[in-house]
Design a protein around this motif. Sequence first.
Motif, PDB file in Angstrom:
ATOM      1  N   ARG A 194      -0.379  23.957   1.304  1.00  0.00           N
ATOM      2  CA  ARG A 194      -0.892  25.309   1.460  1.00  0.00           C
ATOM      3  C   ARG A 194      -0.563  25.874   2.832  1.00  0.00           C
ATOM      4  N   GLU A 208       2.909  27.066   2.910  1.00  0.00           N
ATOM      5  CA  GLU A 208       3.036  28.343   2.203  1.00  0.00           C
ATOM      6  C   GLU A 208       2.681  29.512   3.117  1.00  0.00           C
ATOM      7  N   SER A 222       5.199  30.103   5.822  1.00  0.00           N
ATOM      8  CA  SER A 222       6.458  30.679   5.338  1.00  0.00           C
ATOM      9  C   SER A 222       6.520  32.183   5.576  1.00  0.00           C
ATOM     10  N   SER A 241       3.064  23.728  -5.706  1.00  0.00           N
ATOM     11  CA  SER A 241       3.748  24.416  -4.613  1.00  0.00           C
ATOM     12  C   SER A 241       5.238  24.142  -4.702  1.00  0.00           C
ATOM     13  N   HIS A 276       6.729  23.549  -1.908  1.00  0.00           N
ATOM     14  CA  HIS A 276       6.908  22.732  -0.705  1.00  0.00           C
ATOM     15  C   HIS A 276       6.497  21.286  -0.960  1.00  0.00           C
ATOM     16  N   THR A 330      -4.146  23.022  -2.324  1.00  0.00           N
ATOM     17  CA  THR A 330      -3.685  24.031  -3.279  1.00  0.00           C
ATOM     18  C   THR A 330      -4.601  24.137  -4.493  1.00  0.00           C
ATOM     19  N   GLU A 383       5.313  29.418  -8.308  1.00  0.00           N
ATOM     20  CA  GLU A 383       6.308  28.433  -8.739  1.00  0.00           C
ATOM     21  C   GLU A 383       6.311  28.270 -10.249  1.00  0.00           C
ATOM     22  N   ASP A 439       9.701  33.595  -6.168  1.00  0.00           N
ATOM     23  CA  ASP A 439       8.520  33.289  -5.353  1.00  0.00           C
ATOM     24  C   ASP A 439       8.474  34.095  -4.053  1.00  0.00           C
TER      25      ASP A 439
END
Length: 602
Positions: free
Chosen positions: A52, A55, A58, A98, A100, A408, A455, A462
């Motif tokens: 998370r 995310e 990012s 995710s 990631h 998440t 995702e 995304d």
Amino acid sequence: MAKNVDVLIVGAGPTGLAAACELLRQGITNILICDVLTEPLIQTKGSLINLRTLEVLSNFANVVPELKKRGKVLDKIRTFSAPGELVGQVEMSGKIHSTHKFVSCEQWYTEKCLTTYLTLNGVSVLRGTKVLDIQYDNEGFPISELEATQGDGVEKFKVKSQFVIAADGAKSGVRKQLNIPFVGEVLKNGFIACHFSTKTSSDALDSLALTLCLFKEGFAFSAPMPNNTWIVAVDLTAAQDEFVSDQVDPHGLNVLKEYPKESLEKLLQNRLGPGIEIDKLIWNSHFRVNQRLAAAYSDKKRVYLAGDACHSHTPLGGQGLNFGIQDAVNLGWKMSLVIKKMCYHDLLLTYQMERRNLGNLLVEGTTRLQKAASDRSSIMFHLRNNAFPILTSFPYFVEVVANTIGDTIFTYKSSLTQEHWRKPYVFPYLFMRRRQNILRLLTARVKAGDKCRMELMQSVHDTFLIKTTGFKLLIFEGIPGNTPYSQLNSYQKCIEFGENARNISKGLITDTFVVKKDSKEDYKNFGVLGQCFFLIRPDGYIAMRCEPLEMDMLRGYLANSLKSVQVKCPVKYSPIVGDWVLYIVIGVVGTIGAFTLKQLWK
């Protein structure tokens, strides 16, 4: 005269820097960050960056690529009951919510990446500066008195700000000034954390895994770090904790002393496996864990706490840095809307509703897990090591574990979380109404408050979530036969609904996307049948789910839940639905049927 800024951020650790990054991303540039340290602290400390957190990072250009370039990407969790005795392995690929994977990297490098982002955008850190006092002026704004040390000189000055964010750590001076209780306990036994390089190999040192060692001697975990190094944390019993002084701390416990390298080496051999030799000791810390939670996350005015200033807990699970950064982002986007006069100040009440609830879960959960992991009893040892292989054989358990550590799986519950379902009429839509109720109450689906799992979407890229900084409207055209009395019965009309929504939101909604009715996998993954929309927050969580598309409900949410300054709601707002009519009809029909069968049986 006081210097004027929009936000004063106290503390330039990961939480304070992330708060500044999110404010900057949202267009707030008049920010002052101060930190008592004259130079950044080069320490490993918070090294596990979870899903998370990656995310939200990012959203800040080049931060995540730089972290992944240096850090180690982890894709499994391994558990040992004794040296060489693997009792469980969790492969996280395909089970995490995710795009990631976990990354391990030194905290100082995470801070460096965030600082670089800020510097490139014109925001710097005022170092060697501490906050002496915070008072409010006649207008209700905080006036902070600061003391800056520059060389041999000391300068005092005042800063007037709209808000103050205190991200100054577990010993927060701001929290103490506000007299906010930090409630909890100190675990009596010590912990060791160390970052080192070694030329020897061990089963407990895996270059792709987070490794847990649940030995009879106690608990330890290890993770790979950049440049072929490792970070390890170990819990100690009172008997094992030999390096203490005769001095007593404020909690009545003996002050801990630094562990010598030779003793650390023996400890690692005992708790990870024989043969481990420390080549170079990069960083180490001998500490006790404070399990604490702030009684409030603000002074109920304009000063807010974030990160370690409001929650402190065991390093188990590596949540400290991650929860702090997520606090910062949650607070940052809300605060920016208030500063830009797009939303009323009441919006910030939801920061404590959302983050303190999760902070409480974090402190309570990690405390229970740490006590279970550190329990040396034979019963607990056998329970742990016999149960774990069985549990990890269930995919659902693996998914829950991976996404709990990754943050998440958590949902937000506050006044910002709303759902509206308009009930189809019983006649002629009885079966459609039943399908809606089954979907709403019994089916796995994406709900308001959940993280928006982009995702899962095949028709939406995304980057939809980070394209712009405002709210996003994700519209589902609806599978034919599942949306009664809808006037928006075409793809083009759904697009027009999105444009109108953007217009009435007065800048709050910045992007819209319509998912076509033939995108079957997207409908299945999100749990959608009829025409509906998801309003997605700037931090990527679902603010509202509404079925079918109703502009008045959207307007009502923006005005009443989001506290928009400009959007007004002309109708009564009713976001929650209860289907009592259908249940009464079913009950009456069932009762009549049962009575009839009884009479026939006679």
